[in-house]
Design an enzyme around this catalytic site. Sequence first.
Site, PDB file in Angstrom:
ATOM      1  N   ASP A 160      32.691 -72.752 100.179  1.00  0.00           N
ATOM      2  CA  ASP A 160      33.103 -71.381  99.714  1.00  0.00           C
ATOM      3  C   ASP A 160      34.648 -71.438  99.597  1.00  0.00           C
ATOM      4  OD1 ASP A 160      30.518 -70.433 100.271  1.00  0.00           O
ATOM      5  OD2 ASP A 160      30.915 -69.974 102.238  1.00  0.00           O
TER       6      ASP A 160
ATOM      7  N   HIS B 198       9.337 -53.596  98.347  1.00  0.00           N
ATOM      8  CA  HIS B 198      10.669 -54.255  98.212  1.00  0.00           C
ATOM      9  C   HIS B 198      10.438 -55.447  97.248  1.00  0.00           C
ATOM     10  CE1 HIS B 198      13.174 -52.446 101.215  1.00  0.00           C
ATOM     11  NE2 HIS B 198      11.960 -52.067 101.909  1.00  0.00           N
TER      12      HIS B 198
ATOM     13  N   GLY C 138      16.295 -48.473 102.746  1.00  0.00           N
ATOM     14  CA  GLY C 138      17.306 -47.845 103.917  1.00  0.00           C
ATOM     15  C   GLY C 138      16.717 -47.649 105.341  1.00  0.00           C
TER      16      GLY C 138
ATOM     17  N   GLU D 257      12.767 -57.066  95.913  1.00  0.00           N
ATOM     18  CA  GLU D 257      13.727 -57.955  95.899  1.00  0.00           C
ATOM     19  C   GLU D 257      13.544 -59.252  96.663  1.00  0.00           C
ATOM     20  OE1 GLU D 257      14.974 -54.779  99.205  1.00  0.00           O
ATOM     21  OE2 GLU D 257      13.865 -55.083  97.251  1.00  0.00           O
TER      22      GLU D 257
ATOM     23  N   LYS E  78      25.610 -67.353  97.986  1.00  0.00           N
ATOM     24  CA  LYS E  78      26.057 -69.041  98.234  1.00  0.00           C
ATOM     25  C   LYS E  78      25.696 -69.678  96.955  1.00  0.00           C
ATOM     26  CE  LYS E  78      27.133 -71.083 101.615  1.00  0.00           C
ATOM     27  NZ  LYS E  78      28.352 -71.388 102.147  1.00  0.00           N
TER      28      LYS E  78
ATOM     29  N   CYS F 108      11.839 -48.188  97.945  1.00  0.00           N
ATOM     30  CA  CYS F 108      11.690 -47.769  99.222  1.00  0.00           C
ATOM     31  C   CYS F 108      12.116 -46.618  99.510  1.00  0.00           C
ATOM     32  CB  CYS F 108      11.900 -48.989 100.197  1.00  0.00           C
ATOM     33  SG  CYS F 108      11.335 -48.730 102.010  1.00  0.00           S
ATOM     34  N   TYR F 109      13.113 -46.534 100.454  1.00  0.00           N
ATOM     35  CA  TYR F 109      13.929 -45.110 100.560  1.00  0.00           C
ATOM     36  C   TYR F 109      14.193 -44.644  99.343  1.00  0.00           C
ATOM     37  CZ  TYR F 109      17.163 -41.996 102.925  1.00  0.00           C
ATOM     38  OH  TYR F 109      17.917 -40.799 103.268  1.00  0.00           O
TER      39      TYR F 109
END
Length: 536
Positions: free
Chosen positions: A242, A184, A70, A186, A391, A97-98
Site C-alpha cells: 500500500d 446481496h 444497511g 456483491e 487491495k 436489500c435495504y
Amino acid sequence: MSDTPRTEPVSAAPGTDAQPVLVVDFGAQYAQLIARRVREANVYSEIVPHTISAAEVAAKKPAGIVLSGGPSSVYEPGSPELDPGILQLGVPVLGICYGFQVMAKTLGGEVANTGLREYGSTDVKLTGENAFLGEQPAEQAVWMSHGDSVAKAPEGFQVLASTPSTPVAAFANDETRMYGVQWHPEVKHSQYGQKVIENFLHRSAGIPADWNSANVIDEQVERIRAQVGSGKVIVGLSGGVDSAVAGAIVHKAVGDQLTAIFVDHGLLRADERKQVEEDYVASTGVRLVTVDAREQFLGALAGVTDPETKRKIIGREFIRSFEQAAASLVAESIEGPGEPVKFLVQGTLYPDVVESGGGSGTANIKSHHNVGGLPEDLQFELVEPLRTLFKDEVRAIGRELGLPEVIVARQPFPGPGLGIRIIGEVNEERLEILRAADKIVRTELTAAGLDAEIWQCPVVLLADVRSVGVQGDGRTYGHPIVLRPVSSEDAMTADWTRLPYEVLARISNLISNQVPGVNRVVLDVTSKPPGTIEWE
C-alpha cells in the site's frame, strides 16, 4: 484539504467529465464492496452518503445509482432515508436489500415485517423474463440478510424472483430503468451476483465497460500535483504494497519533491528493514531515509495491554517520527533551512477507513494507525491516493507503475507490525519470541509453495496466556502461538485457509522445538465475520 484526517468516503474519479455510478451508502459494512464489484465490471464508482440530496446527485451527472443494503428497518424511527427526488432524475437505479426496500416504499410499494427472516444462503426462483436477470438459471443460491420484505411491488414494476418467505425478491421497470433485488449480489456467496450487477450496468443502464486502473493513476497524478504544487512531500513507507504504491504514484506526480521515510519502530519481522531498504530503493529510485525509533515506540508501549490504546499510541508515534524526520530534512538542506515539509503520503485503503468508522454510518470495528489512530494535532496535510481502493486494485496499479512483483505481490502486513500480534504488553523479549515463530511460518509456507494461496498468515503470541507442556522430559509453562492463515479478496470478508496437515505439523514441530518460551501451537479457524483478520 484539511490537515486532519478525513472520515468520509472520498472520490478518485477518473476524470472531470466522468459519469460515475454512485453507490448510496445506507450504513452497510459492504457498501464499498458494491463499489468494488462495479469497478470489476470496468465501470467507475463512487460512494456517497444516504444524506445526499437530489441536486447534489444531479451535479455529479451519474451514469447510474446503486442503493446499498444497511442494518436498519425502513420503518424504524430515525432509519436512513433517501431523497425521493433522486428517483425522479431519470438515472438508472439498482436497489440492494435495504436499498431495494427503500425504493419500493418510496415508489408506493409495500414493505412489511413478516416475522420471517432470511439470513445466509437462500434458494431463489426467477419468475419473470427480463434482461436484468437474464442469462441465469431459474433456480440459484443467493445470500440473504433481511427481516423486512417487499410485500407488493410499486405500480408498473415486474416481479422477477421469489423465495418461500419473500414473494417479491426482485423487480424491474424497464421504462423508468429501475431495478432491485432483496439479496446481496456483491458477495461471492450469491452464485450469479456479479452477473446481476453487470446486467444492470451494461444491459439495463447501457453503461460502457471502459474504466481501468490507468484512469486512477492519471487522475491521481493530476490531483496530487494540484494539491502539492512545489511543496516538499514525505511518504510513510512501511514496506508493504500500500505505502509502496502510494509513494510510487506521488513520485510519478512530483519526482524529487518526495522523500520516503521508513520508521523502524522495533515491531518489524525478522530481516524486514533490510528488505525494505534494498527492494524499494532499487525499484523506484526514491530517496529513502531510515529512522531508528525502536526505543521511542517500545517506551511508549510499556505497560499497555489494551488493543485500541496500542493502535493509537503507534499511530501517534509514527506521526511524531515523521515530524522529526521532516524537521531534519529541512535542517540539512544544502542551501540552508528551507520551507517545512507540509505533506505526508499514506497508503490508506478503504477497508482501513470503514473499519475505523469512516463509512457513512458504519460501525467502528477498530482504529487503524493511519486513520483513527492519528493524533489530533497532526501537522501534515495528508495525501492519500489509494483511500477509496481495495487491495487487488492497488496491486493492479502497482504493476501498471512498474513496481516489481516482490513488492506488488507481498502479503499484507499491518503498519502497527507485531505490536498488534502480541496479546498483552509489548516488550523486546516477547517480540523476539514472535519474530522467531513468524520467520519459521513464512519460511515453511514459501517452501511449500503456498504463498499464492493465502491472503496472509498472521502469527500471534498469546503473551498473557500460559499452558502446561512437556519438553525434554520436564514440565514447561509456556506461551501458545496462534496461526491465522486466511484467504480474502478485499480484506472486508475472509475465510481461514485450509493448509495441508503435513505443513501445519512441520510448522508446529519447528516452533515448539526452536522457539524458547513456546510449548503449544494452535490454528485459528474463524472466518471474517465474525472475527477480524488480526487479533487486535
